[in-house]
Design a protein around this motif. Structure first.
Motif, PDB file in Angstrom:
ATOM      1  N   PRO A 149       1.074  -1.004  -0.231  1.00 32.12           N
ATOM      2  CA  PRO A 149      -0.376   0.191   0.058  1.00 32.12           C
ATOM      3  C   PRO A 149       1.432   1.226  -0.286  1.00 32.12           C
ATOM      4  N   ALA A 150       1.465   1.659   0.765  1.00 33.84           N
ATOM      5  CA  ALA A 150       2.974   2.559   0.430  1.00 33.84           C
ATOM      6  C   ALA A 150       3.537   2.530  -0.977  1.00 33.84           C
ATOM      7  N   ALA A 225      -5.763   2.411   8.625  1.00 36.51           N
ATOM      8  CA  ALA A 225      -6.006   3.224  10.250  1.00 36.51           C
ATOM      9  C   ALA A 225      -4.796   3.296  10.832  1.00 36.51           C
ATOM     10  N   GLY A 226      -3.043   2.540  10.054  1.00 40.89           N
ATOM     11  CA  GLY A 226      -2.197   2.614  10.670  1.00 40.89           C
ATOM     12  C   GLY A 226      -1.445   4.235  10.573  1.00 40.89           C
ATOM     13  N   LEU A 227      -1.953   4.615   9.246  1.00 43.31           N
ATOM     14  CA  LEU A 227      -1.579   5.930   8.919  1.00 43.31           C
ATOM     15  C   LEU A 227      -1.977   7.023   9.898  1.00 43.31           C
ATOM     16  N   ALA A 228      -3.139   7.258  10.109  1.00 40.34           N
ATOM     17  CA  ALA A 228      -4.085   8.216  10.708  1.00 40.34           C
ATOM     18  C   ALA A 228      -3.950   7.336  12.711  1.00 40.34           C
ATOM     19  N   THR A 235      -0.242  11.173   3.769  1.00 39.81           N
ATOM     20  CA  THR A 235       0.123  10.211   2.083  1.00 39.81           C
ATOM     21  C   THR A 235      -0.415   9.215   1.562  1.00 39.81           C
ATOM     22  N   ALA A 236      -1.492   8.724   2.043  1.00 46.77           N
ATOM     23  CA  ALA A 236      -2.451   7.967   1.262  1.00 46.77           C
ATOM     24  C   ALA A 236      -3.473   8.369   0.117  1.00 46.77           C
ATOM     25  N   ALA A 255     -14.106  -8.972  10.006  1.00 47.83           N
ATOM     26  CA  ALA A 255     -14.086  -9.395  11.255  1.00 47.83           C
ATOM     27  C   ALA A 255     -13.716  -8.299  12.716  1.00 47.83           C
ATOM     28  N   ASP A 256     -12.591  -7.378  12.023  1.00 48.52           N
ATOM     29  CA  ASP A 256     -11.579  -6.283  12.845  1.00 48.52           C
ATOM     30  C   ASP A 256     -12.835  -5.046  12.983  1.00 48.52           C
ATOM     31  N   ALA A 257     -13.721  -5.080  13.269  1.00 47.85           N
ATOM     32  CA  ALA A 257     -14.650  -3.910  13.416  1.00 47.85           C
ATOM     33  C   ALA A 257     -14.306  -2.621  13.371  1.00 47.85           C
ATOM     34  N   SER A 258     -12.929  -2.133  13.986  1.00 46.14           N
ATOM     35  CA  SER A 258     -11.657  -1.708  13.752  1.00 46.14           C
ATOM     36  C   SER A 258     -12.103  -0.472  12.343  1.00 46.14           C
TER      37      SER A 258
END
Length: 343
Positions: A149-150, A225-228, A235-236, A255-258
């Protein structure tokens, strides 16, 4: 004098037709309309040379969405654009450096050149857009070869530049992309003129690979999520889409609701949305973008070459709350620039 009544009747008929004739479809949506409140038309696989000789011709159509199929070449570590060749290019992109070169030169270029073509074309047509650029990552990302992604963000930034509408721009001061969308923080079409909304979907090869347990949508949502969390969301350059139609809130599959609040773009088969008992008004009410694909196949199928039936289908899907009605309609240029009120 006996001809006078007939002439008057004819003039009345012409005047009435002038009064009641509807405006062109694209005139039905004023530029102050938010991007979430309009329905545009997309072209499936616009990069194929059998569809358009040059990618710029797809952009000339003023379609609201074009699609590129992208492969991370794990040998050369390049981004390839092709329908079925993972190790080479098969497309209508050229290595243009200015607008005069968009319709000439050798084709079959990497993703970077396709993005350059789009950026250059938009700079030459600053009132066009917004354009949704749908990237299908056929086998997904390949982080082990430096194509994650990066790296895709860096490629989009380098070759689309300021034309790319970033998730951080939608987010603004809201807690999540979901909150921003539900508050209808999408800019107006006028403010998005000359801009590109990059949509990412999992690829057909990726989805059919039983050994691939991390698809494009989840991987990019984790990236956002990690960038935020790190304070670097700016940068996204892309928005992950929930792929394939599903009743209810299709983000429940994660499954990961976040991760769910990072999805505000949805993409699936038009027939499933229209005839599958799905409440598409939910997408519109929450101002999510909804791409309906294979619009021509919704029963009754649109006959090949029938511009009137295609235009009617776009209107039908606009009433069904689509943001984009995408189809294989490159041969129907009169339909591709249609923009209608959504809902």
């Amino acid at each position: 004098m006996r001809r006078l009544p007939a002439l008057l009747a004819l003039a009345g008929t012409v005047l009435a037709a002038t009064i009641i004739a509807p405006p062109p479809a694209s005139a039905a949506v004023p530029p102050e309309t938010r991007a979430s409140a309009a329905t545009a038309v997309g072209v499936h696989n616009a990069y194929e040379r059998g569809t358009y000789t040059y990618l710029a011709q797809a952009l000339d159509s003023r379609a609201g969405l074009i699609e590129l199929d992208v492969w991370p070449d794990v040998l050369t570590r390049q981004w390839r654009v092709s329908h079925s060749n993972p190790l080479g290019n098969d497309n209508n992109c050229v290595a243009a450096t200015d607008a005069s070169q968009l319709y000439t030169g050798t084709r079959n270029k990497n993703l970077e050149h396709c993005l350059d073509d789009i950026r250059i074309w938009l700079a030459a047509h600053p009132t066009a857009g917004p354009l949704v650029l749908k990237l299908e990552l056929k086998t997904g990302f390949s982080s082990r070869t430096g194509q994650g992604p990066a790296q895709l963000d860096a490629t989009l930034a380098a070759h689309l530049g300021a034309a790319a509408f970033r998730p951080a721009e939608l987010l603004g001061g809201y807690a999540s992309l979901d909150a921003a969308a539900r508050a209808d923080a999408w800019p107006t079409r006028a403010r998005l003129a000359g801009r590109v909304i990059v949509e990412l979907i999992p690829g057909t090869v990726e989805e059919g690979n039983p050994t691939d347990t991390l698809w494009t949508d989840v991987e990019y949502a984790r990236h956002l999520a990690g960038l935020a969390a790190a304070g670097t969301l700016g940068t996204a350059r892309a928005f992950p889409a929930v792929h394939r139609a599903q009743a209810g809130d299709p983000r429940s599959r994660y499954a990961d609701a976040s991760l769910r609040p990072w999805f505000v773009l949805f993409d699936g088969d038009a027939s499933a949305y229209v005839t599958g008992g799905i409440d598409t008004a939910w997408y519109d009410a929450n101002h999510y973008l909804l791409v309906m694909t294979d619009a021509q196949n919704v029963a009754p199928a649109v006959p090949a070459g029938d511009a009137d039936a295609a235009a009617a289908r776009v209107a039908e899907l606009a009433r069904a709350h689509a943001s984009i009605a995408s189809a294989d309609w490159a041969a129907l240029p009169a339909v591709l620039d249609d923009v209608l009120p959504r809902g």
